[in-house]
Design a protein around this motif. Structure first.
Motif, mmCIF file in Angstrom:
data_model
loop_
_atom_site.group_PDB
_atom_site.id
_atom_site.type_symbol
_atom_site.label_atom_id
_atom_site.label_comp_id
_atom_site.label_asym_id
_atom_site.label_seq_id
_atom_site.Cartn_x
_atom_site.Cartn_y
_atom_site.Cartn_z
ATOM 1 N N GLU A 163 0.835 -1.207 0.000
ATOM 2 C CA GLU A 163 0.000 0.000 0.000
ATOM 3 C C GLU A 163 0.870 1.257 0.000
ATOM 4 O O GLU A 163 0.567 2.232 -0.694
ATOM 5 C CB GLU A 163 -0.962 0.019 1.188
ATOM 6 N N THR A 164 1.961 1.227 0.726
ATOM 7 C CA THR A 164 2.886 2.361 0.732
ATOM 8 C C THR A 164 3.494 2.555 -0.648
ATOM 9 O O THR A 164 3.581 3.679 -1.151
ATOM 10 C CB THR A 164 3.991 2.151 1.789
ATOM 11 N N LYS A 168 0.946 4.109 -2.939
ATOM 12 C CA LYS A 168 0.773 5.539 -2.658
ATOM 13 C C LYS A 168 1.943 6.353 -3.209
ATOM 14 O O LYS A 168 1.747 7.449 -3.748
ATOM 15 C CB LYS A 168 0.617 5.774 -1.157
ATOM 16 N N LEU A 228 1.409 6.815 -6.842
ATOM 17 C CA LEU A 228 0.407 7.838 -7.142
ATOM 18 C C LEU A 228 0.992 9.239 -7.002
ATOM 19 O O LEU A 228 0.641 10.146 -7.768
ATOM 20 C CB LEU A 228 -0.819 7.680 -6.244
ATOM 21 N N ILE A 229 1.881 9.416 -6.045
ATOM 22 C CA ILE A 229 2.552 10.713 -5.895
ATOM 23 C C ILE A 229 3.336 11.038 -7.166
ATOM 24 O O ILE A 229 3.287 12.167 -7.674
ATOM 25 C CB ILE A 229 3.488 10.713 -4.666
ATOM 26 N N THR A 271 -6.442 9.311 -10.060
ATOM 27 C CA THR A 271 -5.789 8.077 -9.637
ATOM 28 C C THR A 271 -6.531 7.467 -8.460
ATOM 29 O O THR A 271 -7.297 8.151 -7.773
ATOM 30 C CB THR A 271 -4.331 8.333 -9.201
ATOM 31 N N ILE A 302 -6.404 3.678 -5.637
ATOM 32 C CA ILE A 302 -5.997 2.319 -5.286
ATOM 33 C C ILE A 302 -7.279 1.519 -5.083
ATOM 34 O O ILE A 302 -8.155 1.922 -4.318
ATOM 35 C CB ILE A 302 -5.125 2.303 -4.016
ATOM 36 N N ILE A 358 -3.726 -0.415 -9.027
ATOM 37 C CA ILE A 358 -3.858 1.033 -9.142
ATOM 38 C C ILE A 358 -4.667 1.340 -10.395
ATOM 39 O O ILE A 358 -4.522 0.663 -11.416
ATOM 40 C CB ILE A 358 -2.467 1.688 -9.265
#
Length: 180
Positions: A11-12, A15, A18-19, A35, A37, A76
């Motif tokens: 999950e990290t 993320k 996505l950044i 975007t 998850i 994603i």
């Protein structure tokens, strides 16, 4: 001792990916990228719908890809929510920037017409996003089938959606797949 503790980081990683998509360069600084998850429930709904779509002769690969969705630790979604042309009148969409939004919208698996410059923005964001996975050693694959299914299920407000499943296994599950 925890078994497979690296999977707890997925999950990290997602993320962070996505950044990278969010901060990727975009034409004129206008950001029309969306975007997300996928939750475990949405992941299964996508896989089930992909199996149904995969019954069509032209879409057999959706059924194969559904297994990749199930086997992935995370998925994603990234899409283009086109609302405003870039304003450069390049003509690649078949219209000019003053008339593209006045055209009849065609809806098949994706919707159009869309500004080609905005689609290029999406491609750049995807490249940025998957480069993070590569740097962190997370297997991934950009998949049309996941995105088209997510669009059909209404999981994201976008004309174009692509899905990127993520996997942390001893062998990359997205390659050496059975041909359809």
């Amino acid at each position: 001792m925890k078994l497979n503790p690296e999977k707890e980081a997925i999950e990290t990683v997602a993320k962070l990916m996505l950044i990278s998509a969010r901060t990727a360069p975009k034409a004129k600084g206008d950001d029309e990228i969306v975007t997300g998850i996928v939750s475990q429930e949405e992941k299964e709904a996508i896989a089930q719908e992909m199996e149904l779509i995969g019954q069509k002769e032209t879409h057999k690969f959706f059924k194969r890809d559904a297994q990749n969705v199930r086997d992935a630790e995370a998925v994603i979604l990234i899409g283009l929510n086109f609302t405003k042309p870039a304003g450069v009148n390049c003509g690649a969409c078949g219209y000019d920037c003053n008339t593209i939004l006045k055209q009849k919208t065609f809806k098949v698996e994706y919707s159009g017409p869309i500004c080609t410059i905005r689609a290029i923005d999406l491609g750049i964001a995807i490249g940025s996003l998957v480069s993070v996975a590569k740097e962190l050693g997370v297997d991934n694959r950009v998949m049309y089938s996941i995105g088209a299914t997510a669009k059909k299920l209404g999981l994201m407000d976008a004309q174009i959606i692509l899905g990127i499943p993520l996997s942390i296994k001893g062998k990359n599950i997205f390659f050496d797949r059975k041909p359809v």
